[in-house]
Design a protein around this motif. Structure first.
Motif, PDB file in Angstrom:
ATOM      1  N   SER A  28       0.829  -1.200   0.000  1.00  0.00           N
ATOM      2  CA  SER A  28       0.000   0.000   0.000  1.00  0.00           C
ATOM      3  C   SER A  28       0.864   1.249   0.000  1.00  0.00           C
ATOM      4  CB  SER A  28      -0.929   0.005   1.217  1.00  0.00           C
ATOM      5  OG  SER A  28      -0.184  -0.004   2.410  1.00  0.00           O
ATOM      6  N   ILE A  29       0.207   2.380  -0.232  1.00  0.00           N
ATOM      7  CA  ILE A  29       0.820   3.685  -0.057  1.00  0.00           C
ATOM      8  C   ILE A  29      -0.103   4.502   0.842  1.00  0.00           C
ATOM      9  CG2 ILE A  29       2.009   3.665  -2.278  1.00  0.00           C
ATOM     10  CD1 ILE A  29      -0.087   5.626  -3.299  1.00  0.00           C
ATOM     11  N   TYR A  30       0.454   5.480   1.507  1.00  0.00           N
ATOM     12  CA  TYR A  30      -0.326   6.363   2.375  1.00  0.00           C
ATOM     13  C   TYR A  30      -0.318   7.764   1.793  1.00  0.00           C
ATOM     14  CZ  TYR A  30      -0.659   2.772   5.870  1.00  0.00           C
ATOM     15  OH  TYR A  30      -0.964   1.617   6.519  1.00  0.00           O
ATOM     16  N   LEU A  31      -1.467   8.402   1.831  1.00  0.00           N
ATOM     17  CA  LEU A  31      -1.625   9.783   1.407  1.00  0.00           C
ATOM     18  C   LEU A  31      -1.940  10.599   2.648  1.00  0.00           C
ATOM     19  CD1 LEU A  31      -3.999   8.953  -1.567  1.00  0.00           C
ATOM     20  CD2 LEU A  31      -1.540   9.319  -1.690  1.00  0.00           C
ATOM     21  N   VAL A  32      -1.190  11.661   2.864  1.00  0.00           N
ATOM     22  CA  VAL A  32      -1.384  12.488   4.051  1.00  0.00           C
ATOM     23  C   VAL A  32      -1.526  13.932   3.608  1.00  0.00           C
ATOM     24  CG1 VAL A  32      -0.398  13.234   6.246  1.00  0.00           C
ATOM     25  CG2 VAL A  32      -0.007  10.898   5.443  1.00  0.00           C
ATOM     26  N   THR A  40      -5.231  14.747   7.416  1.00  0.00           N
ATOM     27  CA  THR A  40      -6.054  13.738   6.752  1.00  0.00           C
ATOM     28  C   THR A  40      -5.137  12.626   6.266  1.00  0.00           C
ATOM     29  OG1 THR A  40      -7.618  15.417   6.027  1.00  0.00           O
ATOM     30  CG2 THR A  40      -7.702  13.297   4.897  1.00  0.00           C
ATOM     31  N   GLU A  41      -5.416  11.412   6.686  1.00  0.00           N
ATOM     32  CA  GLU A  41      -4.617  10.260   6.277  1.00  0.00           C
ATOM     33  C   GLU A  41      -5.488   9.287   5.498  1.00  0.00           C
ATOM     34  OE1 GLU A  41      -2.454   8.433   9.515  1.00  0.00           O
ATOM     35  OE2 GLU A  41      -2.481  10.325  10.611  1.00  0.00           O
ATOM     36  N   MET A  42      -4.936   8.778   4.398  1.00  0.00           N
ATOM     37  CA  MET A  42      -5.638   7.802   3.569  1.00  0.00           C
ATOM     38  C   MET A  42      -4.661   6.703   3.178  1.00  0.00           C
ATOM     39  SD  MET A  42      -7.594  10.544   1.200  1.00  0.00           S
ATOM     40  CE  MET A  42      -6.329  11.779   1.396  1.00  0.00           C
ATOM     41  N   GLU A  43      -5.183   5.502   3.021  1.00  0.00           N
ATOM     42  CA  GLU A  43      -4.359   4.375   2.575  1.00  0.00           C
ATOM     43  C   GLU A  43      -4.925   3.852   1.262  1.00  0.00           C
ATOM     44  OE1 GLU A  43      -2.723  -0.009   3.971  1.00  0.00           O
ATOM     45  OE2 GLU A  43      -4.318   0.943   5.113  1.00  0.00           O
ATOM     46  N   LEU A  44      -4.046   3.623   0.306  1.00  0.00           N
ATOM     47  CA  LEU A  44      -4.403   3.020  -0.974  1.00  0.00           C
ATOM     48  C   LEU A  44      -3.695   1.672  -1.035  1.00  0.00           C
ATOM     49  CD1 LEU A  44      -5.756   3.291  -3.746  1.00  0.00           C
ATOM     50  CD2 LEU A  44      -3.658   4.386  -4.545  1.00  0.00           C
ATOM     51  N   LEU A  45      -4.493   0.594  -1.052  1.00  0.00           N
ATOM     52  CA  LEU A  45      -3.970  -0.769  -0.981  1.00  0.00           C
ATOM     53  C   LEU A  45      -4.202  -1.490  -2.304  1.00  0.00           C
ATOM     54  CD1 LEU A  45      -2.980  -3.311   0.689  1.00  0.00           C
ATOM     55  CD2 LEU A  45      -5.386  -3.645   1.256  1.00  0.00           C
ATOM     56  N   ALA A  60     -10.230   5.914   3.834  1.00  0.00           N
ATOM     57  CA  ALA A  60     -10.176   7.359   3.995  1.00  0.00           C
ATOM     58  C   ALA A  60     -11.283   7.806   4.937  1.00  0.00           C
ATOM     59  CB  ALA A  60     -10.345   8.034   2.633  1.00  0.00           C
ATOM     60  N   PRO A  61     -11.136   8.996   5.522  1.00  0.00           N
ATOM     61  CA  PRO A  61     -12.203   9.522   6.382  1.00  0.00           C
ATOM     62  C   PRO A  61     -13.485   9.723   5.586  1.00  0.00           C
ATOM     63  CG  PRO A  61     -10.203  10.866   6.536  1.00  0.00           C
ATOM     64  CD  PRO A  61      -9.992   9.896   5.430  1.00  0.00           C
TER      65      PRO A  61
END
Length: 84
Positions: A28-32, A40-45, A60-61
Motif C-alpha cells: 500500500s501507499i499512504y496519502l497524508v 487527513t490520512e488515507m491508505e491506498l492498498l 479514507a475519512p
C-alpha cells in the motif's frame, strides 16, 4: 529514483507532480494531507492484480469523496459550485 528497493518516478502534470510507484498485491501507499492543524490520512492498498486489472482498496475519512474518473467528471461541475 529508487527508495527501499522500489522504483519511483516523478512526472510534471499541469500544476501538479505525479509520483508513480510500483507496488505488488498486498502493498500500500499512504496519502497524508495537512491543512492548518487538520491532518487527513488515507491508505491506498493494491488488493489484487489479475491480468490487466488491478483491484484497489481505499481507506479514507468519511469527509473524503472517492470516485472513479468517469463519475468525477460528471459531478465536477457540482463540486466547482460548492467551492464558490
Amino acid at each position: 529514483m529508487e527508495q527501499g528497493g522500489k522504483q519511483e518516478k516523478h512526472e510534471k502534470l499541469g500544476g501538479n507532480t505525479m509520483l508513480t510507484l510500483t507496488r505488488k498485491s498486498g502493498e500500500s501507499i499512504y496519502l497524508v494531507g495537512v491543512r492548518g492543524y487538520d491532518l487527513t490520512e488515507m491508505e491506498l492498498l493494491v488488493r489484487e492484480v489479475r491480468g490487466r486489472q488491478v483491484r484497489l482498496g481505499v481507506e479514507a475519512p468519511p469527509s473524503v469523496g472517492i470516485y472513479r474518473r468517469e463519475v468525477f467528471e460528471k459531478i465536477s461541475p457540482l463540486l466547482d459550485a460548492l467551492r464558490d
